[in-house]
Design a protein around this motif. Structure first.
Motif, PDB file in Angstrom:
ATOM      1  N   ALA A   1      -4.474  14.029   6.137  1.00  0.00           N
ATOM      2  CA  ALA A   1      -4.555  12.645   6.609  1.00  0.00           C
ATOM      3  C   ALA A   1      -5.961  12.354   7.141  1.00  0.00           C
ATOM      4  O   ALA A   1      -6.566  13.196   7.814  1.00  0.00           O
ATOM      5  N   SER A   2      -6.447  11.168   6.857  1.00  0.00           N
ATOM      6  CA  SER A   2      -7.786  10.791   7.318  1.00  0.00           C
ATOM      7  C   SER A   2      -7.746   9.741   8.420  1.00  0.00           C
ATOM      8  O   SER A   2      -8.768   9.420   9.014  1.00  0.00           O
ATOM      9  N   LEU A   3      -6.562   9.195   8.684  1.00  0.00           N
ATOM     10  CA  LEU A   3      -6.388   8.187   9.727  1.00  0.00           C
ATOM     11  C   LEU A   3      -5.042   8.413  10.387  1.00  0.00           C
ATOM     12  O   LEU A   3      -4.047   8.689   9.709  1.00  0.00           O
ATOM     13  N   VAL A   4      -5.002   8.324  11.722  1.00  0.00           N
ATOM     14  CA  VAL A   4      -3.747   8.475  12.472  1.00  0.00           C
ATOM     15  C   VAL A   4      -3.488   7.192  13.247  1.00  0.00           C
ATOM     16  O   VAL A   4      -4.355   6.720  13.996  1.00  0.00           O
ATOM     17  N   LEU A   5      -2.306   6.613  13.062  1.00  0.00           N
ATOM     18  CA  LEU A   5      -1.862   5.469  13.843  1.00  0.00           C
ATOM     19  C   LEU A   5      -0.930   5.976  14.941  1.00  0.00           C
ATOM     20  O   LEU A   5       0.056   6.662  14.651  1.00  0.00           O
ATOM     21  N   CYS A   6      -1.256   5.656  16.190  1.00  0.00           N
ATOM     22  CA  CYS A   6      -0.410   6.080  17.314  1.00  0.00           C
ATOM     23  C   CYS A   6      -0.604   5.097  18.457  1.00  0.00           C
ATOM     24  O   CYS A   6      -1.556   4.305  18.470  1.00  0.00           O
ATOM     25  N   TYR A   7       0.299   5.155  19.407  1.00  0.00           N
ATOM     26  CA  TYR A   7       0.138   4.373  20.628  1.00  0.00           C
ATOM     27  C   TYR A   7      -0.754   5.145  21.597  1.00  0.00           C
ATOM     28  O   TYR A   7      -0.937   6.357  21.471  1.00  0.00           O
ATOM     29  N   GLN A   8      -1.275   4.437  22.573  1.00  0.00           N
ATOM     30  CA  GLN A   8      -2.239   5.040  23.505  1.00  0.00           C
ATOM     31  C   GLN A   8      -1.641   6.243  24.223  1.00  0.00           C
ATOM     32  O   GLN A   8      -2.348   7.213  24.507  1.00  0.00           O
TER      33      GLN A   8
ATOM     34  N   LYS B   1       6.790  21.900   5.180  1.00  0.00           N
ATOM     35  CA  LYS B   1       6.054  21.491   3.991  1.00  0.00           C
ATOM     36  C   LYS B   1       6.041  19.970   3.904  1.00  0.00           C
ATOM     37  O   LYS B   1       6.857  19.298   4.534  1.00  0.00           O
ATOM     38  N   ALA B   2       5.123  19.443   3.101  1.00  0.00           N
ATOM     39  CA  ALA B   2       5.044  18.005   2.879  1.00  0.00           C
ATOM     40  C   ALA B   2       5.704  17.672   1.545  1.00  0.00           C
ATOM     41  O   ALA B   2       5.259  18.127   0.496  1.00  0.00           O
TER      42      ALA B   2
ATOM     43  N   TYR C   1       5.014   8.634   0.092  1.00  0.00           N
ATOM     44  CA  TYR C   1       5.238   9.366   1.348  1.00  0.00           C
ATOM     45  C   TYR C   1       5.017  10.863   1.173  1.00  0.00           C
ATOM     46  O   TYR C   1       5.382  11.447   0.138  1.00  0.00           O
ATOM     47  N   LEU C   2       4.413  11.449   2.192  1.00  0.00           N
ATOM     48  CA  LEU C   2       4.383  12.895   2.359  1.00  0.00           C
ATOM     49  C   LEU C   2       5.235  13.180   3.590  1.00  0.00           C
ATOM     50  O   LEU C   2       4.764  13.108   4.726  1.00  0.00           O
ATOM     51  N   SER C   3       6.508  13.439   3.371  1.00  0.00           N
ATOM     52  CA  SER C   3       7.474  13.585   4.463  1.00  0.00           C
ATOM     53  C   SER C   3       7.708  15.053   4.762  1.00  0.00           C
ATOM     54  O   SER C   3       7.922  15.857   3.853  1.00  0.00           O
ATOM     55  N   MET C   4       7.692  15.395   6.037  1.00  0.00           N
ATOM     56  CA  MET C   4       7.756  16.794   6.419  1.00  0.00           C
ATOM     57  C   MET C   4       9.176  17.349   6.337  1.00  0.00           C
ATOM     58  O   MET C   4      10.159  16.710   6.712  1.00  0.00           O
ATOM     59  N   SER C   5       9.257  18.564   5.820  1.00  0.00           N
ATOM     60  CA  SER C   5      10.518  19.285   5.683  1.00  0.00           C
ATOM     61  C   SER C   5      10.206  20.767   5.662  1.00  0.00           C
ATOM     62  O   SER C   5       9.111  21.171   5.239  1.00  0.00           O
TER      63      SER C   5
ATOM     64  N   MET D   1      -1.721  -1.549   0.599  1.00  0.00           N
ATOM     65  CA  MET D   1      -3.118  -1.129   0.427  1.00  0.00           C
ATOM     66  C   MET D   1      -3.211   0.242  -0.240  1.00  0.00           C
ATOM     67  O   MET D   1      -4.248   0.904  -0.175  1.00  0.00           O
ATOM     68  N   GLY D   2      -2.118   0.675  -0.865  1.00  0.00           N
ATOM     69  CA  GLY D   2      -2.148   1.907  -1.644  1.00  0.00           C
ATOM     70  C   GLY D   2      -2.046   3.175  -0.827  1.00  0.00           C
ATOM     71  O   GLY D   2      -2.238   4.274  -1.375  1.00  0.00           O
ATOM     72  N   CYS D   3      -1.758   3.067   0.464  1.00  0.00           N
ATOM     73  CA  CYS D   3      -1.722   4.256   1.328  1.00  0.00           C
ATOM     74  C   CYS D   3      -0.589   5.199   0.932  1.00  0.00           C
ATOM     75  O   CYS D   3       0.455   4.786   0.429  1.00  0.00           O
ATOM     76  N   THR D   4      -0.799   6.458   1.221  1.00  0.00           N
ATOM     77  CA  THR D   4       0.253   7.464   1.235  1.00  0.00           C
ATOM     78  C   THR D   4       0.541   7.743   2.704  1.00  0.00           C
ATOM     79  O   THR D   4      -0.364   8.126   3.446  1.00  0.00           O
ATOM     80  N   ILE D   5       1.773   7.519   3.121  1.00  0.00           N
ATOM     81  CA  ILE D   5       2.129   7.610   4.541  1.00  0.00           C
ATOM     82  C   ILE D   5       2.769   8.952   4.845  1.00  0.00           C
ATOM     83  O   ILE D   5       3.638   9.419   4.093  1.00  0.00           O
ATOM     84  N   THR D   6       2.355   9.558   5.937  1.00  0.00           N
ATOM     85  CA  THR D   6       3.017  10.767   6.422  1.00  0.00           C
ATOM     86  C   THR D   6       3.446  10.517   7.866  1.00  0.00           C
ATOM     87  O   THR D   6       2.625  10.302   8.746  1.00  0.00           O
ATOM     88  N   SER D   7       4.747  10.469   8.095  1.00  0.00           N
ATOM     89  CA  SER D   7       5.295  10.160   9.422  1.00  0.00           C
ATOM     90  C   SER D   7       5.434  11.436  10.243  1.00  0.00           C
ATOM     91  O   SER D   7       5.929  12.449   9.746  1.00  0.00           O
ATOM     92  N   ALA D   8       5.007  11.360  11.501  1.00  0.00           N
ATOM     93  CA  ALA D   8       5.072  12.514  12.403  1.00  0.00           C
ATOM     94  C   ALA D   8       5.986  12.194  13.574  1.00  0.00           C
ATOM     95  O   ALA D   8       5.808  11.188  14.266  1.00  0.00           O
TER      96      ALA D   8
END
Length: 616
Positions: A133-140, A220-221, A207-211, A108-115
């Motif tokens: 980021a405009s949406l966060v996917l996480c467990y409860q 930085k991303a 990806y915007l991966s943190m380092s 769906m064209g997303c740019t993913i940033t893993s935390a």
């Protein structure tokens, strides 16, 4: 001065081998796509998911994101940067559903940033500011932390506070919806699946991966394109045919898939290799060994602290027969590997340091080999094929195809190859401080990042522009990445890292920025000045942070300051290396105020308080 470019010992593959497009379509071109083979297994429950099922689930995830959350409706939803899709943060522990989540978002064209799941509220807030980021996917279980982080991210810090709304989507709900969404909606969403032209895929950020970057400082991303990701897999696979090819590859995922190493290896490499991956939510040695025995895992991808533990821990003993019988290769990365750990583990499993299995004539020896890379290189850029006769634990591997290396000394002079065939002689040369052709490692290749997101200065500082005529260069050869690592290349093309980035601390395979800890320490009433360095523990195969403090009252209990700081940061950032109080001394700095950490590293006979002596 002339440049000395060290070419890959593998030679350069035809340019037609590279894939130009959405990295998910790259994976669709592989044997695993649509396969009924079990691709991923939950180590705790034993539940598995086939490749056909995980791609079907990915399509359902795409449909939910598109129809219920408006993801993928615009090709360039971020007005300030048309190379980005909808930026989605994924904050969760390892799961067999991770590949489906990634593929569904990327389609769906997303740019993913893993935390990382180890991130606290402050870490998450910083990542939200950096990536927008405009949406966060996480467990409860992580929802409350994320909500706090969203509020915190609205405040200005190193980056301006966010002003846009950030939604939370619980992964439990997303998976349920994805399994129940109608075929009509799935087909509608997949008809809008993002495809990229050859030119676009080299710019579109996957990806915007943190380092913390090659120059240190705050995290930085890293901007990694679709072409970066597919190229990294292509070249890594071709450079390790013994490890990456075959119809019966069985591995365990213990490295977090939110870390670039785990992300690339288990979400892309193993899918590309049609492997079966047993997914561990978190590392536990006995559970790893149980998985190896139960599923007859034949390749182990570990990190140095785990290899050290396996070489010594008595809990390993009952599993030696299974390790001996089934494990073909062990690979490691993410941190330096002590040579003693290699020989100790090989001896423990096979009875000899050469890894020869005398009861199985004709079988190749068990090998433990390293790879080298950074988040900025997607991450792999040097590696050994396990059956390469040149494997040596002193080396981080050979550059993969199309990867070029320069070794540049402090005075800007390119260094030639090390004229040495037997690397066992290198130990003595280093101890005797003999002159060696060492310098900063500069790399260019198809997996090198686009740059640091929203950080032009750091991007410019991390690259040297190529000097050749642009008309003679491939599109990725326009710049050299300055890794910050000190190394050399020998005449067999092996890369040796003799010193790491002078700023960064690599604790428990995670990067720690000294500046971050120093900033926190300076908030303590007693701390006038401070500096943080990494101290290495060969026994633990990791670094720990150590603080040097200048206090208002030199007699103040510095252990209280350590406890105060440790209570504010995740485990891997704590001062396990202890604290040193400088009395009648100042923190060494250069005229511009930069801390001279190399001086602190050479100190001896300091009184170290609060040093950690516990096991990892």
């Amino acid at each position: 001065m002339p440049q000395i470019i060290h070419k890959s010992a593998w030679g350069d593959i035809p340019l037609s081998t590279f894939f130009y497009g959405n990295v998910t379509d790259y994976l669709r071109s592989k044997k695993s796509f649509g396969s009924d083979k079990i691709g991923y297994i939950d180590a705790e429950t034993g539940e598995g998911i086939t490749y056909k099922q995980l791609w079907k689930l990915a399509n359902g995830i795409s449909a939910v994101l598109y129809h219920h959350y408006g993801i993928g409706h615009a090709r360039a939803p971020v007005a300030s940067d048309h190379t980005l899709g909808d930026v989605v943060m994924l904050h969760a522990p390892n799961s067999r559903f991770f590949p489906s989540l990634h593929y569904g978002m990327l389609d769906m064209g997303c740019t993913i940033t893993s935390a990382s799941v180890s991130y606290d509220v402050a870490d998450l807030a910083h990542q939200l500011r950096v990536t927008d980021a405009s949406l966060v996917l996480c467990y409860q279980e992580k929802e409350n932390n994320v909500r706090q982080a969203i509020k915190e991210a609205q405040k200005d810090a190193a980056f301006p506070g966010i002003t846009h709304p950030v939604r939370i989507l619980l992964i439990e709900n997303l998976l349920t919806m994805a399994c129940n969404i109608s075929e009509e909606k799935i087909n509608s969403a997949m008809a809008r699946k993002f495809e990229y032209s050859p030119q676009e895929c080299t710019k579109r950020i996957a990806y915007l991966s943190m380092s913390s970057g090659t120059t240190g400082g705050i995290p930085k991303a890293v901007r990694l394109t679709h072409f970066n990701m597919s190229s990294c897999d292509t070249l890594g696979t071709l450079s390790t045919p013994s490890f990456s090819t075959g119809d019966d590859i069985r591995v365990a995922a213990i490295v977090p898939m939110t870390h670039q190493y785990g992300l690339t290896k288990f979400i892309f490499n193993m899918c590309s290799s049609h492997a079966t991956t047993v997914v561990h939510r978190q590392f536990d040695l006995v559970k790893l060994l149980e998985s190896q025995k139960k599923y007859k895992l034949n390749r182990l991808m570990l990190v140095p602290p785990v290899i050290v533990k396996m070489a010594k821990d008595p809990a390993v003993e009952p599993y030696i027969p299974s390790l001996y019988e089934h494990v073909d290769f062990i690979t490691t990365g993410a941190a330096p590997l002590p040579g003693s750990a290699v020989t100790n583990l090989l001896t423990r499993i096979t009875g000899n340091p050469q890894g020869i299995r005398h009861s199985q004539s004709g079988r190749p020896p068990l090998t433990i080999s390293q790879g080298y890379g950074l988040t900025e290189t997607s991450p792999l850029c040097a590696v050994f094929d396990p059956l390469d006769p040149d494997v040596d634990f002193r080396s981080a591997g050979k550059a993969t195809s199309h990867v070029e290396i320069r070794i540049v000394s402090e005075d800007g002079v390119d260094q030639p190859q090390l004229k040495l065939d037997d690397l066992s002689h290198l130990d003595g040369m280093l101890k005797r401080d003999e002159p060696l052709p060492v310098g900063e490692v500069l790399i260019r290749g198809p997996m090198i990042m686009d740059g640091y997101h929203k950080n032009r200065q750091s991007s410019e500082e991390s690259f040297d522009r190529s000097q050749e005529d642009p008309k003679t260069l491939i599109h990725w050869q326009d710049k050299w990445l300055k890794t910050g690592d000190i190394g050399m290349v020998d005449q067999k093309g092996r890369l040796m890292i003799v010193d790491r980035n002078k700023e960064m601390i690599k604790s428990m395979s995670k990067q720690v920025a000294p500046a971050e800890l120093e900033s926190l320490l300076l908030n303590h009433d007693q701390v006038i000045d401070c500096a943080v360095i990494g101290v290495n523990s060969e026994a633990k195969a990791t670094e720990s942070a150590r603080a040097f403090l200048v206090l208002k009252d030199p007699s103040y209990d510095a252990v209280k300051i350590k406890a105060w700081l440790d209570g504010q940061v995740p485990s891997y950032k704590r001062l396990y290396g202890g604290v040193v109080v400088l009395k009648n001394e100042q923190i060494p700095k250069n005229p511009s105020g930069k801390i001279l950490r190399r001086i602190l590293r050479t100190r001896k006979d300091d009184f170290i308080q609060g040093i950690d002596v516990s096991k990892l």
